[in-house]
Structures are given as C-alpha cells and as structure tokens.
Design a protein around this motif. Sequence first.
Motif, mmCIF file in Angstrom:
data_model
loop_
_atom_site.group_PDB
_atom_site.id
_atom_site.type_symbol
_atom_site.label_atom_id
_atom_site.label_comp_id
_atom_site.label_asym_id
_atom_site.label_seq_id
_atom_site.Cartn_x
_atom_site.Cartn_y
_atom_site.Cartn_z
ATOM 1 N N GLU A 155 0.866 -1.188 0.000
ATOM 2 C CA GLU A 155 0.000 0.000 0.000
ATOM 3 C C GLU A 155 0.897 1.231 0.000
ATOM 4 O OE1 GLU A 155 -2.818 -0.279 3.280
ATOM 5 O OE2 GLU A 155 -3.791 -2.024 2.363
ATOM 6 N N THR A 208 -14.240 2.968 -3.190
ATOM 7 C CA THR A 208 -15.148 3.204 -2.070
ATOM 8 C C THR A 208 -14.684 4.360 -1.186
ATOM 9 O OG1 THR A 208 -15.212 0.769 -2.095
ATOM 10 C CG2 THR A 208 -16.288 1.879 -0.247
ATOM 11 N N LYS A 209 -13.386 4.613 -1.186
ATOM 12 C CA LYS A 209 -12.817 5.586 -0.237
ATOM 13 C C LYS A 209 -12.694 6.968 -0.880
ATOM 14 C CE LYS A 209 -12.245 1.618 1.787
ATOM 15 N NZ LYS A 209 -13.233 1.052 2.684
ATOM 16 N N LEU A 218 -19.746 1.474 -3.235
ATOM 17 C CA LEU A 218 -18.586 0.598 -3.307
ATOM 18 C C LEU A 218 -18.059 0.515 -4.735
ATOM 19 C CD1 LEU A 218 -19.145 -0.639 -0.398
ATOM 20 C CD2 LEU A 218 -18.200 -2.707 -1.390
HETATM 21 C C1 PLP Z 1 -6.319 0.270 1.647
HETATM 22 C C2 PLP Z 1 -7.562 -0.505 1.321
HETATM 23 N N1 PLP Z 1 -7.534 -1.404 0.325
HETATM 24 C C3 PLP Z 1 -8.624 -2.136 -0.003
HETATM 25 C C4 PLP Z 1 -9.803 -2.017 0.700
HETATM 26 C C5 PLP Z 1 -10.953 -2.872 0.296
HETATM 27 O O1 PLP Z 1 -11.871 -2.138 -0.454
HETATM 28 P P1 PLP Z 1 -13.415 -2.502 -0.599
HETATM 29 O O2 PLP Z 1 -14.034 -2.351 0.740
HETATM 30 O O3 PLP Z 1 -13.906 -1.497 -1.620
HETATM 31 O O4 PLP Z 1 -13.495 -3.904 -1.099
HETATM 32 C C6 PLP Z 1 -9.888 -1.081 1.746
HETATM 33 C C7 PLP Z 1 -11.144 -0.949 2.506
HETATM 34 O O5 PLP Z 1 -11.180 -0.483 3.592
HETATM 35 C C8 PLP Z 1 -8.747 -0.316 2.066
HETATM 36 O O6 PLP Z 1 -8.752 0.590 3.059
#
Ligand code: PLP
Lengths: 426, 194
Positions: A155, A208-209, A218
């Motif tokens: 990440e 989603t974020k 989503l």
């Molecule tokens: C850094 C990160 N990657 C992936 C995800 C997963 O995404 P989703 O909830 O859209 O499947 C999240 C969800 O919180 C996240 O914070």
Amino acid sequence: MSDRLPGFSTLAVHAGAQPDPTTGARATPIYQTTSFVFNDADHAASLFGLQAFGNIYTRIGNPTNAVLEERVAALEGGTAALAVASGHAAQVVVLQQLLQPGDEFIAARKLYGGSINQFTHAFKSFGWNVVWADPDDIASFERAVTPRTKAIFIESIANPAGSITDIEAISTVARKAGVPLIVDNTLASPYLIRPIDHGADIVVHSLTKFLGGHGNSLGGIIVDAGTFDWSTGGKYPMLSEPRPEYHGIRLQETFGNFAFAIACRVLGLRDLGPALSPFNAFMILTGIETLPLRMQKHCDNAKAVAEFLAGHPAVASVNYAGLPSDKYHQLARKYAPKGAGAVFTFSLKGGYDAGVNLVSKLQLFSHLANVGDTRSLVIHPASTTHSQLDDAAKIKSGAGPDVVRLSVGIEDKEDLIADLEQALGA
Amino acid sequence: MNHDAYPDNYIRGILNSVKSIAMVGASPVNVRPSYFAFKYLAQRGYDMIPVNPGHVGKDLLGKPFVASLSDIGRPIDMVDIFRNSSHILPVVEEVLTLDPLPKVIWMQLGARDDAAAAKAESVGIKVVMNRCPKIEYGRLSSEISWMGVNSRTLSSKRAPAPTQGMRLSLNRMSVGGGDTAASDRAAKNKSEQS
Ligand SMILES: Cc1ncc(COP(=O)(O)O)c(C=O)c1O
C-alpha cells in the motif's frame, strides 16, 4: 492540435468523458442496461472475438464504467484500467492473472486488515501463497523472493496507521526479481501519490474511499501501467500463451502495453463476475471531479487535527506522517509533498477504556468501519475490528488497546478539533 | 523522428492522410493480430491490400492476397509490416524499390528496426515502429475508450454516433504525445536491452 499536457484537475473533470453522441448530454449518462444490441452477426462475432471495440454485456464492460476507467487511468498515468465491484474484487482479479496454484506473492505486512484476511485465508484456498515482508525493512522483501514469486503487493499509504511506503526501493526489488509491483493506492489517491511514477506496474484502488469520496458507493479499479513485459519465460501464461477461451489469442501480443487490463477484463471480470453497477460508476465519477479539492482539504484538516492531538495531555502519541517528528515524515515529503493523507492513528494515555469513552462521546466523528468519506470517521480497533485478537496480537497489528484511528473529513477543522476536545476533556 | 515517443500529431497526420494500406504478413487466421488490424482498418474505410505469398489465390475479407509489394501494380500510401523485428529489413528494402514510394512504413506492435527505419527516412518516408494502427486509430478517435483504455485525448465536442464503416474524427485534443511516460520508458529500456 498541440500535444499539451493538461493538469490533474482538468483530467479529474474531463478524462474519458465527452458529450453523449446520441443526446448531447454533457454529464456522463448512467447506462443502466445489462446488454447492447449487435448491428449484425458479423459485428457480434467481431465483438466476441475482441476484434472490434464496443459493448456486449455489462459484466464485461459498460459505457458509464468505461468513462470511470479512462478517468482513473489518466489520473494515475496508466495505459488502461478496469473497474470492478469493490477494492477486494480488484485484488482477486489482479492476482488471478498472475498466479497459478502453488505460486507465491510477497505482501507488505502493513496492509488494510481486510486485505490481510483475504490474502491469508481466501487466497490460500486458491493455492496462492502469501509471504509477508516488512515495508520498514526493504531487505525483507529481497529475502522473501523465491522462484515461485509472481508479484509484490504494497500500500502506498498504509491502513490503518498512515505510514508511507518506500515505493521506489520496493520497485527495485520487484524489477530484480522479474515480477510486477502492485500498489494499493487507496489511501493516497493519485492526487497525493502516483505510484506508476515511482515504479509500480499495476495500481489498485478501493474506489469506495477517497476517489468516490462521499461514502455512498462501493467500487474498485485496476490500472495497468503498461510497463511490464509479460512475454518472458512463460511465467505469466494468462498473458503470454494462446488462450483457449479466445480460440488461441495471445493477449500481450495483441494488446501490447494495455494487455494486462484486457486480461483482467476478458479473463478475470468476465469469468469471475464482480462487475461494478453503472450507477455506482456514475456516483464515483461525480466524486472524482472534485478529488483535488477534497483531497487537499482532507490533508489540511488531518494535519491540523494531528497537531491538536499531539499537544493534548490525554494523548500518548500520534502517528501521522505529516508531522515533522513522525518516523515517516521524510518519506512523506518525498512521495506525498501535498499532504500525508487523512487516515492516521493515535494512542491514549488512558488505554482501552479511554478509547471506548472517546468514541462514545464524539458528536461529529462517526463511529464506523470505513475511511475516505467527506464526513470525519473514527474507530477504536481494539473494541471492534480487532476485538477477536489477544492483546499481544492487537499491538503487533498496530491496533493496541489504546489506539484510535481517524479518517478526517472535509468539515471545518475548528469544529473537528472542538469535537475531539470535548470528547477527550471530561 | 524520435521513435521512443511519437507526438500524437505525427500519428494523426499519417492516419488522416493515407488511403491505401498494403499489409505485409496479413494472416487469414481470425485470432492473429494482423487479421484484427486488417478487418478494423477496412471497416474504417481504408483501401486494404493483403500481402502474403503463402495465400495467393485466396482472399482476405474480399480482398485478394498478393505475393509481394511489387505485385500490387498501383501506388500505395502506406506499408504496414506484420513481421518480427529480424524480418523487417528485407521488407523495407523491397519498399525502397517501389515507384512511386509509399509515404509511410509502419511496423507492428513489438517490431522495431532502427537501421531499416533510418534507411526509409533518408528517402523521405515517414516511419512508425512498435505501434498498432488499429490501436492508434481507436485511441485518437477515443473509440478504444470502450475498453477502458486511456486514449490520452480530451474533447468537449459532441461526436456523431459511430456506425460501422464510418471514418471517425481523430482531431481531439491530445493529452501529451505518444504513450504514457512510464510505458514509453519501459519500451525504451526493452529495446535497448535487445
Ligand atoms: C487500503 C484498502 N484497500 C482495499 C480495501 C478494500 O476495499 P473494498 O471495501 O472497496 O473492497 C480497503 C477498505 O477499507 C482499504 O482501506
């Protein structure tokens, strides 16, 4: 027609979208349809054979989703993208193109908890074996490489603690190992960090974020950097070998530097099925138009809130890379000079009870399990997402009993600080 | 010409001006990239001529195969070479014997021969290497956007609804030339290694 490079904000508004050819509609229409008529039998055959550009069925592609795909590809500096139903779906589809049963991938230990679960349990049942490495110790990635390694996953800004990953250093390891580097850029968004500029070969997002940004839809997306040569050594047969699903097409040979995005669409999305609703694509596109404005405000607010917390007597420590005293501050200055994101953790001197107390007293911050909303969000991992773990395991995963995670929204920072002050005070 | 990164205007100028295209190495097998490109370019109105000595006597989508460029018997605007890098030079040498010379030599995705390109350029022929004309046409018209590909063009104009066999406008505003910066760098590194 000059070749002029438009700025990020122009791309955030325009890339991928043009007035609708049939109606002149300027906003991107929601093509809420499952399927698309063929002109004739030959057109249908051309589309199914990947010989023509066009639409067949929304599980494979949809015009609203296509605008979202081109928009995010442009913002990330990639050659192509594929939108899917969620961030988690994006991760499955990516790894399905890269790993055969028995293969391995290396993942940073500091990841969103849901990804740790997905990699440890769900992917294990597919025979995809995760090997963990420590993003604070680049050599641990090098040590984890074996002949079965097919990818490295990190990440950019890691959930939950907001730590910054040295993307370039890890991309050097990936290049040496001859495997693609996958970067989950969810917490940074391309406004703060463009991982492809630092050596990423594939970027994934939970839309989603921050990209959607309003906590209403989503979505997930995969961006192909167009940088990886899939043809070498038969290591990536989904891309380099004739595909029986398509009468023997070789995807890399046919689609060149966006072959990975095509593989994700025609071998991943088509067969696994996690399609994004066109309505969600529309909502997320609308969110992206204001991404630069929102993201800057998120970061500015987060910094103000972090500074306030760092000076508060009830607070033991703050982990925010935007603070000059933070362990990750130098990396933040290098990779995210506009701001260190808006998700971070802090710990309370009063421990577990103080965490529970704080969350219950906050009036503006919402207690929920999400990040990257316009609204400010809070969670006390030890009493919620990580409550199954024992205390030692909680601490190891950065969710000790005294730890609180914030996702700072775009409200007025004075109101956010006042809310924290009243909740910490009494 | 800098063959590591073509300005969009260069590609646009070529695709807007050529009418007849001889495709060397055209395949009648419908999963081969040359077949894809041949069919697409024919549908978009180009006068396509398949060149492949192995298929003389047959036709490709109604166009009779010819054995070699010199058998075409009329002027052509562009030669599109679907051969590996190691087979480019003889084809370029054959092109240089044509009278009149074509305006453009195009080498397919994956194919690149800088020495052959320099020969052609020295007599005023424009050269494109390691690109697909179908992809470039789809990109500059933004038709390729249906597949989530970054066309790297923008437009606030309402385009006519595309139909089969229609020429599409390639005159959208370009977002930086050639490919994306990262993919250009990767292609350059690869060609330097080989
Ligand atoms: C850094 C990160 N990657 C992936 C995800 C997963 O995404 P989703 O909830 O859209 O499947 C999240 C969800 O919180 C996240 O914070």
